[in-house]
Design an enzyme around this catalytic site. Sequence first.
Site, short mmCIF file in Angstrom:
data_model
loop_
_atom_site.label_atom_id
_atom_site.label_comp_id
_atom_site.label_asym_id
_atom_site.label_seq_id
_atom_site.Cartn_x
_atom_site.Cartn_y
_atom_site.Cartn_z
N ASN A 121 -9.99 -1.16 -0.45
CA ASN A 121 -8.54 -0.98 -0.39
C ASN A 121 -7.90 -1.65 -1.60
O ASN A 121 -7.85 -2.87 -1.69
CB ASN A 121 -8.01 -1.60 0.91
CG ASN A 121 -6.52 -1.44 1.08
OD1 ASN A 121 -5.78 -1.14 0.14
ND2 ASN A 121 -6.04 -1.67 2.30
N CYS A 131 0.80 -1.23 0.00
CA CYS A 131 0.00 0.00 0.00
C CYS A 131 0.84 1.28 0.00
O CYS A 131 0.31 2.36 -0.25
CB CYS A 131 -0.94 0.00 1.20
SG CYS A 131 -1.99 -1.48 1.28
N HIS A 165 -3.83 6.96 1.18
CA HIS A 165 -4.13 5.60 0.76
C HIS A 165 -5.52 5.23 1.27
O HIS A 165 -5.85 5.45 2.44
CB HIS A 165 -3.07 4.64 1.33
CG HIS A 165 -3.47 3.21 1.31
ND1 HIS A 165 -3.91 2.57 0.18
CD2 HIS A 165 -3.52 2.28 2.31
CE1 HIS A 165 -4.20 1.32 0.47
NE2 HIS A 165 -3.97 1.12 1.75
#
Length: 397
Positions: free
Chosen positions: A353, A173, A323
């Site tokens: 995500n 990420c 993020h």
Amino acid sequence: MANASGFFTPSVPRLGTKIQPFTGISRSGFCFSRRVVCSSAIEGAEKHASPSESRVPKLVSKGCKLVGCGSAVPSLSVSNDDLSKMVDTSDEWISVRTGIRNRRVISGKESLKNLAVEAARKALEMADFDPNDLDLILMCTSTPEDIFGAAPQIQRELGCKKSPLAYDITAACSGFVLGLVSAACHIRGGGFRNVLVIGADGLSRFVDWTDRGTCILFGDAAGAVLVQACDAEEDGLLSFDLNSDGEGARHLGAPMTDDKTEELLGSNGSVLNFPPKRSSYSCIQMNGKEVFRFAVRCVPQSIESALEKAGLASSSVDWLLLHQANQRIIDAVATRLEFPQEKVISNLANYGNTSAASIPLALDEAVRSGKVKPGHTIATAGFGAGLTWGSAVIRWG
């Protein structure tokens, strides 16, 4: 608790600035940071340099700017209601705790490589740029469909005839922010002019779809930006801050495991445990509470550090783009940094995500919708497995 200046990361080199090599470390609770140095020789060395110094090659200080973006997502949309038929959960339970309502999942003949190529082409089209003029392709992914990497395959699919360098960056990420800073370092210190940075991940392939603690979170996507050399005055990467802490890996990862169905070889002339067992990666394992604590503590510190190095207050930044992991994390970081909600970019509800793809995906949607305009300043941050985290202050266009 160390203050923001304790996170040793340099400002972007500027014309007339001398860069001194330095390595330092500091500790602040969960956060362990090491200074990351992007070196660049500066034009206009002193006239009275010694003979040995005068023989050192000099590079003109360059800036870099983001001139095009693109994104791509799979066709299959999986809603919270769909998941409630598989695990003990509900739309309300998921949305209240995460802010997610839908996610896109690779299926059928779709592939992560094709998503990355589509996102890359859209970024090049926005910039009206010929892929044959690319100097470097950075593929930020932790889920390549080839263990040897995906970037050279992206290069081939784009039809680049001059064989530009292409390689993968694995940082989950945090990958896109690391790719963005790496692109800047190649431009400033290596003479590269046109760098394509792609963030793409297919985490759905590594999710245990019977574990409601993780399966509700992740989706697949790809996003890309074209980073181009420019004069120092037009620099679009104003500062950055990068960190990692391997101690935190126990809270989030997908480690390799041995296939326990294979039996060991006997002692009839063979060596125990050789040949090795066939291995594969486990599903994503996460301690949600610890990851949340890590993010809401370390990410604001990193952004504050980057803003300080850029000489900017949070009030002078147009957008906060984090993020897209969890809406509660996004809200907590925004509150800590005193960013009003109307200045926070979030598309988490629609995609979940998407790991390295989340920042460029959200950026692309914001640019194409007219929300982010040329000249706007964005504070962005990635964080996740490793544990790694990093932030950058960028100017769009």
